[in-house]
Motif scaffolding. Structure first.
Motif, mmCIF file in Angstrom:
data_model
loop_
_atom_site.group_PDB
_atom_site.id
_atom_site.type_symbol
_atom_site.label_atom_id
_atom_site.label_comp_id
_atom_site.label_asym_id
_atom_site.label_seq_id
_atom_site.Cartn_x
_atom_site.Cartn_y
_atom_site.Cartn_z
ATOM 1 N N ILE A 165 48.821 37.767 31.165
ATOM 2 C CA ILE A 165 47.757 36.847 30.727
ATOM 3 C C ILE A 165 47.747 36.988 29.210
ATOM 4 O O ILE A 165 47.264 37.991 28.676
ATOM 5 C CB ILE A 165 46.380 37.218 31.312
ATOM 6 N N VAL A 225 50.124 32.225 31.258
ATOM 7 C CA VAL A 225 50.128 33.207 32.348
ATOM 8 C C VAL A 225 51.456 33.144 33.095
ATOM 9 O O VAL A 225 52.126 32.099 33.124
ATOM 10 C CB VAL A 225 48.952 32.977 33.342
ATOM 11 N N SER A 272 42.234 36.008 35.118
ATOM 12 C CA SER A 272 42.135 35.002 34.043
ATOM 13 C C SER A 272 40.726 34.421 34.001
ATOM 14 O O SER A 272 40.174 34.157 32.928
ATOM 15 C CB SER A 272 43.135 33.859 34.277
ATOM 16 N N VAL A 298 44.336 27.922 31.822
ATOM 17 C CA VAL A 298 45.536 28.733 31.569
ATOM 18 C C VAL A 298 46.743 27.921 32.010
ATOM 19 O O VAL A 298 46.656 27.109 32.938
ATOM 20 C CB VAL A 298 45.487 30.084 32.323
#
Ligand code: NDP
Length: 329
Positions: free
Chosen positions: A127, A150, A168, A178
């Motif tokens: 992440i 990610v 996340s 993300v």
């Protein structure tokens, strides 16, 4: 377009009940720890230094030596600087790992270049916030969040993707979104951004402007020191790279949009320089060079620091910043 994931795609239940270990209570570590605790997760901190340990205890976290925290954590966020990470991993984290643990990296570097090769029975995910550490906290407190790249590198038990999305969400990143990436892609874009040469382009511009008879102060204020670039940087974010030109004068718009582009052959020559940077990242040349520099006591870096400190423009910068009441390196 890359695949995006938002809060609606990520469930905190996928990570609740796990013990989250933060290793390295620095720029990213502190902000991510605070965000995950606010999201209701059980967060502990692994620290090697008295100073960081004091800070994390003051913030209310259970704080243990690195190896002890590694034994206790189910999920290990490895948030120390990339250049010291392999040694810390080998000496203090790897011995405490158990099957089914999850390693979380905020950068692709050490996994992509195989400086860290985790055992096969742990999950390995990334992440990577596109945000400085303080911003990771501030944007979440402000309610906007921040984007991240990610990726899953190793899915040992089938849970890696859900764990990645749950975490996340807990750090506040799925609020803005993300995007699915890879350790390689993150490494390329991150290193490229650092290496494509914006600072030296400005330094060369200062040299040329002063050669042309402009005062160093006028050149520096124009190029960055006035703070106008901060405002313009925000315009890029708010209106788009070229969309922000509508906020400038017509002369500025023409200069930036048309005149600065140069001839096609100049553009191609510059792109070839940029392609060479990508190639040196991709084939590992940069990583090998950087490892060697560190092994040689950072001599090359120290020499470059000294050279830039004594550069006539940086001497002028110190004078200007003194006058403006600012700090300068
Ligand atoms: P920092 O430079 O803030 O360092 C984090 C912590 O690492 C320090 O507080 C210290 O914690 C520990 N540490 C530092 N040196 C050593 C050492 N020699 N041995 C052991 N521990 C050490 O790191 P960042 O937060 O900037 O970076 C962490 C990760 O996040 C990296 O992978 C980076 O690439 C990534 N990242 C960083 C971003 C940023 O804006 N900074 C943005 C996106 C990703 P302690 O005192 O507790 O040991």
């Amino acid at each position: 377009m890359a695949n995006w994931y938002f809060d609606k795609d990520a469930d905190l239940a996928w990570v609740e009940g796990k013990t989250i270990g933060i290793f390295g209570y620095g720029n990213q570590g502190r902000s991510q720890a605070l965000n995950m605790r606010d999201a209701g997760l059980n967060v502990i901190v692994g620290s090697r230094s008295d100073d960081s340990a004091r800070k994390s205890r003051d913030d209310g976290f259970e704080t243990l030596p690195l190896a002890e925290a590694a034994e206790k954590a189910d999920v290990l966020f490895i948030l120390v600087p990339d250049e010291v990470m392999p040694q810390i991993y080998e000496e203090s984290l790897a011995p405490g790992l158990s099957a089914g643990n999850t390693l979380v990296f905020a950068s692709g570097y050490n996994i992509h270049f195989k400086y860290i090769q985790p055992r096969a029975d742990v999950n390995v995910i990334m992440i990577a916030p596109r945000m400085v550490g303080q911003g990771v906290r501030d944007t979440v407190v402000a309610g906007t969040g921040f984007p991240s790249l990610v990726a899953v590198h190793q899915d040992a038990d089938g849970s890696a993707a859900k764990t990645m999305l749950g975490l996340s969400r807990a750090i506040g990143s799925t609020r803005m979104g993300v995007i699915e990436s890879s350790f390689e892609e993150e490494t390329i874009v991150d290193l490229f951004h650092e290496q494509f040469g914006s600072l030296h382009a400005i330094r060369r511009a200062l040299e040329v402007l002063t050669e042309a008879g402009c005062s160093p102060e006028a050149a520096m204020l124009e190029m960055y020191a006035s703070g106008e670039v901060r405002e313009i940087g925000q315009y890029y974010v708010d209106h788009g790279l070229f969309g922000q030109l509508k906020l400038h004068s017509r002369t500025s718009e023409y200069g930036q949009l048309v005149y600065a582009r140069g001839k096609p052959e100049q553009e191609e020559a510059h792109k070839n320089q940029l392609r060479a940077i990508v190639e040196r990242i991709r084939d590992g040349s940069f990583a090998r060079e950087w490892t060697e520099v560190q092994a040689n006591g950072m001599t090359a870096m120290k020499e470059a620091q000294e050279e830039i400190e004594n550069h006539p423009m940086m001497v002028e910068e110190r004078k200007l910043y003194e006058r403006l009441g600012r700090f300068s390196s």
